[in-house]
Structures are given as structure tokens and as C-alpha cells.
Design a protein around this motif. Structure first.
Motif, mmCIF file in Angstrom:
data_model
loop_
_atom_site.group_PDB
_atom_site.id
_atom_site.type_symbol
_atom_site.label_atom_id
_atom_site.label_comp_id
_atom_site.label_asym_id
_atom_site.label_seq_id
_atom_site.Cartn_x
_atom_site.Cartn_y
_atom_site.Cartn_z
ATOM 1 N N VAL A 1 0.165 -7.239 6.068
ATOM 2 C CA VAL A 1 0.274 -6.963 7.424
ATOM 3 C C VAL A 1 -1.055 -6.917 7.890
ATOM 4 O O VAL A 1 -1.401 -7.366 8.995
ATOM 5 N N GLU A 2 -2.061 -6.239 7.249
ATOM 6 C CA GLU A 2 -3.613 -5.854 7.628
ATOM 7 C C GLU A 2 -4.304 -7.320 7.834
ATOM 8 O O GLU A 2 -4.841 -7.441 8.445
ATOM 9 N N LEU B 1 -0.443 -1.348 19.049
ATOM 10 C CA LEU B 1 0.742 -0.590 19.166
ATOM 11 C C LEU B 1 1.482 -0.754 18.024
ATOM 12 O O LEU B 1 1.752 -2.100 17.520
ATOM 13 N N ASP B 2 1.803 0.422 17.246
ATOM 14 C CA ASP B 2 2.564 0.476 16.096
ATOM 15 C C ASP B 2 4.197 0.832 16.349
ATOM 16 O O ASP B 2 4.360 1.876 16.758
ATOM 17 N N LEU B 3 5.015 -0.188 16.295
ATOM 18 C CA LEU B 3 6.305 -0.109 17.060
ATOM 19 C C LEU B 3 7.276 0.513 15.825
ATOM 20 O O LEU B 3 7.045 -0.139 14.846
ATOM 21 N N ALA B 4 8.019 1.308 15.976
ATOM 22 C CA ALA B 4 9.174 1.871 14.875
ATOM 23 C C ALA B 4 8.004 2.230 13.587
ATOM 24 O O ALA B 4 8.087 1.958 12.693
ATOM 25 N N GLY C 1 -4.520 -13.560 24.208
ATOM 26 C CA GLY C 1 -5.056 -13.781 23.051
ATOM 27 C C GLY C 1 -4.785 -12.596 22.028
ATOM 28 O O GLY C 1 -5.058 -12.858 20.678
ATOM 29 N N GLY C 2 -3.705 -11.830 22.319
ATOM 30 C CA GLY C 2 -3.267 -10.688 21.532
ATOM 31 C C GLY C 2 -2.525 -11.129 20.380
ATOM 32 O O GLY C 2 -2.040 -12.568 20.409
ATOM 33 N N ARG C 3 -2.282 -10.357 19.628
ATOM 34 C CA ARG C 3 -1.635 -10.702 18.331
ATOM 35 C C ARG C 3 -0.174 -9.621 18.081
ATOM 36 O O ARG C 3 -0.243 -8.609 18.505
ATOM 37 N N PHE C 4 1.025 -10.330 17.603
ATOM 38 C CA PHE C 4 2.110 -9.703 17.259
ATOM 39 C C PHE C 4 2.483 -9.879 15.621
ATOM 40 O O PHE C 4 2.718 -11.202 15.425
ATOM 41 N N VAL C 5 2.428 -8.927 14.988
ATOM 42 C CA VAL C 5 2.649 -9.051 13.476
ATOM 43 C C VAL C 5 3.804 -8.262 13.086
ATOM 44 O O VAL C 5 3.971 -7.032 13.555
ATOM 45 N N PHE C 6 4.783 -8.956 12.576
ATOM 46 C CA PHE C 6 5.885 -8.068 12.081
ATOM 47 C C PHE C 6 6.248 -8.332 10.595
ATOM 48 O O PHE C 6 5.744 -9.732 10.223
ATOM 49 N N ALA C 7 7.004 -7.418 9.983
ATOM 50 C CA ALA C 7 7.227 -7.915 8.471
ATOM 51 C C ALA C 7 8.780 -7.085 8.379
ATOM 52 O O ALA C 7 9.129 -6.301 8.826
ATOM 53 N N VAL C 8 9.528 -8.123 7.792
ATOM 54 C CA VAL C 8 10.865 -7.759 7.398
ATOM 55 C C VAL C 8 11.103 -7.954 6.047
ATOM 56 O O VAL C 8 10.460 -8.656 5.321
ATOM 57 N N ALA C 9 11.981 -7.199 5.550
ATOM 58 C CA ALA C 9 12.499 -7.273 4.180
ATOM 59 C C ALA C 9 13.073 -8.912 3.803
ATOM 60 O O ALA C 9 13.953 -9.200 4.707
ATOM 61 N N HIS C 10 12.623 -9.491 2.634
ATOM 62 C CA HIS C 10 13.320 -10.932 2.284
ATOM 63 C C HIS C 10 14.602 -10.418 1.920
ATOM 64 O O HIS C 10 14.882 -9.445 1.419
ATOM 65 N N VAL D 1 2.186 -4.158 16.057
ATOM 66 C CA VAL D 1 2.706 -4.443 14.839
ATOM 67 C C VAL D 1 4.131 -3.854 14.572
ATOM 68 O O VAL D 1 4.069 -2.641 15.342
ATOM 69 N N CYS D 2 4.975 -4.486 13.860
ATOM 70 C CA CYS D 2 6.146 -3.740 13.614
ATOM 71 C C CYS D 2 6.816 -4.137 12.185
ATOM 72 O O CYS D 2 6.889 -5.157 11.830
ATOM 73 N N THR D 3 6.470 -2.951 11.299
ATOM 74 C CA THR D 3 6.884 -3.413 10.018
ATOM 75 C C THR D 3 8.299 -2.631 9.584
ATOM 76 O O THR D 3 8.504 -1.607 9.847
ATOM 77 N N MET D 4 8.930 -3.445 8.948
ATOM 78 C CA MET D 4 10.238 -3.116 8.072
ATOM 79 C C MET D 4 11.100 -2.341 9.053
ATOM 80 O O MET D 4 11.650 -1.396 8.717
ATOM 81 N N ALA D 5 11.361 -3.190 10.238
ATOM 82 C CA ALA D 5 12.008 -2.095 11.222
ATOM 83 C C ALA D 5 13.086 -3.228 12.064
ATOM 84 O O ALA D 5 14.065 -2.850 12.387
ATOM 85 N N LEU D 6 12.614 -4.610 12.348
ATOM 86 C CA LEU D 6 13.322 -5.386 12.960
ATOM 87 C C LEU D 6 14.854 -5.459 12.570
ATOM 88 O O LEU D 6 15.799 -5.722 13.452
ATOM 89 N N MET D 7 14.948 -5.513 11.252
ATOM 90 C CA MET D 7 16.486 -5.775 10.590
ATOM 91 C C MET D 7 17.117 -4.619 10.837
ATOM 92 O O MET D 7 18.395 -4.650 10.711
ATOM 93 N N ASP D 8 16.751 -3.599 11.153
ATOM 94 C CA ASP D 8 17.669 -2.333 11.883
ATOM 95 C C ASP D 8 17.799 -2.122 13.329
ATOM 96 O O ASP D 8 18.492 -1.328 13.440
ATOM 97 N N MET D 9 17.387 -3.198 13.966
ATOM 98 C CA MET D 9 17.533 -3.013 15.433
ATOM 99 C C MET D 9 18.795 -3.455 15.882
ATOM 100 O O MET D 9 19.049 -4.883 15.336
#
Length: 179
Positions: free
Chosen positions: A47-48, A60-63, A155-164, A130-138
């Protein structure tokens, strides 16, 4: 929105999800603390690297859960708005935040499935989200994905991570292969 799901259905599901996370927040915080090995070794470095946080940026750190990533980002010199829909998570996050970082992190109760709550954070207000390990619970991600472009600066960035998916079933088995 999902097959045959009305806005009222989604709201009810979101409220149920919020109640479940609220009931688990203290336990989850106690178990996770500043991140388990899965998070420290696999999730956080990736993520970093994708987020490329720079000193002076507003992120913005969502969830945000217990705020572990928000604190990590603040240590890198960013200003963070850490949002979660669980009041207990936000209380735990604030309690874990050292005084030296408190001026760099704002904790807010925001439901990432609520478009209006997201937009209230400010149009063009963030260099990155950034939104880590949360999209799958929404219950729905449509409000989030429609709000992200409005919340980001040009030019902003959106990074998210979900469990494989291999980590998200009842038949997970760990194995060690040695040469």
C-alpha cells in the motif's frame, strides 16, 4: 446496486454491518494493535509503495479501523483524515495516537457507503485516498467509487487493498514447502 436490492435494503444491510463491526471493534483493536504480520509484511509495504505518501500531502484513510495506517502516514509527514463508521474504532484510534501525531490526524465518523457523508469531506480536498482491507465488507461500493474522483485533487491517487479470494474461505490451510 445489486440484484433486486433497494436503497432501503442496502441501508439495512449497512446498519447491520456497522452493528457487527461496532460489536467487534474493541476485540479487533486488542488483537491487531499496530498490525499483525500479514498486515506488516504483505499489506502495508504494498500500500505504501502504491500510495507514495509525501510530506505535506493530505490523505484520506477510509475505513481506518484503529488508525494504524493513519498513524503510519502521519509519521511520514502527511496530514490524515481517518474515517470509519464505528465510533468504537475511532475512540480506539484516538487513544492509540501519540500526542506528537495528534495534530496531524483528524478522526471522523463517516460511512464509506454514504455518498453525501463522503462528499462532506470536501471536493478536491485530498492528494490521495487509501482504503485497506475494507471494500469486501461494504454493502455497496458505488457511493465510494463515485465520490473518490470528486474528493481527489487533480492527479490524486486512490489505493485500496482487499483480501485475495484464496484467503477468504472456510477451507484455508497453511502449508510450508521446503526445498
Amino acid at each position: 446496486m445489486g440484484a433486486n436490492r433497494t436503497p432501503a435494503d442496502l441501508l439495512a444491510l449497512t446498519q447491520e454491518t456497522q452493528a457487527i463491526w461496532e460489536s467487534k471493534a474493541a476485540y479487533w483493536d486488542q488483537q491487531m494493535g499496530e498490525g499483525n504480520s500479514f498486515h506488516r509484511v504483505l499489506i502495508a509495504p504494498a500500500v505504501e509503495q502504491l500510495l507514495v505518501p509525501r510530506a505535506g500531502e493530505r490523505i484520506l484513510d477510509l475505513a481506518c479501523g484503529n488508525g494504524q495506517l493513519a498513524r503510519q502516514l502521519a509519521q511520514l509527514g502527511t496530514t490524515v483524515v481517518a474515517a470509519d463508521f464505528s465510533p468504537t474504532f475511532l475512540e480506539r484510534a484516538q487513544a492509540r495516537t501519540p500526542a506528537a501525531l495528534a495534530a496531524h490526524i483528524t478522526y471522523q465518523q463517516v460511512d464509506a457507503t454514504n455518498h453525501e457523508q463522503l462528499l462532506a469531506l470536501g471536493a478536491g480536498a485530498f492528494d490521495a485516498i487509501v482504503c485497506t482491507m475494507a471494500l469486501m465488507d461494504m454493502t455497496t461500493v458505488t457511493p465510494l467509487f463515485t465520490a473518490v474522483p470528486q474528493l481527489l485533487k487533480s492527479g490524486g491517487r486512490f489505493v485500496f487493498a482487499v483480501a485475495h479470494p484464496c484467503f477468504n474461505n472456510n477451507a484455508v490451510a497453511l502449508a510450508l514447502e521446503e526445498a
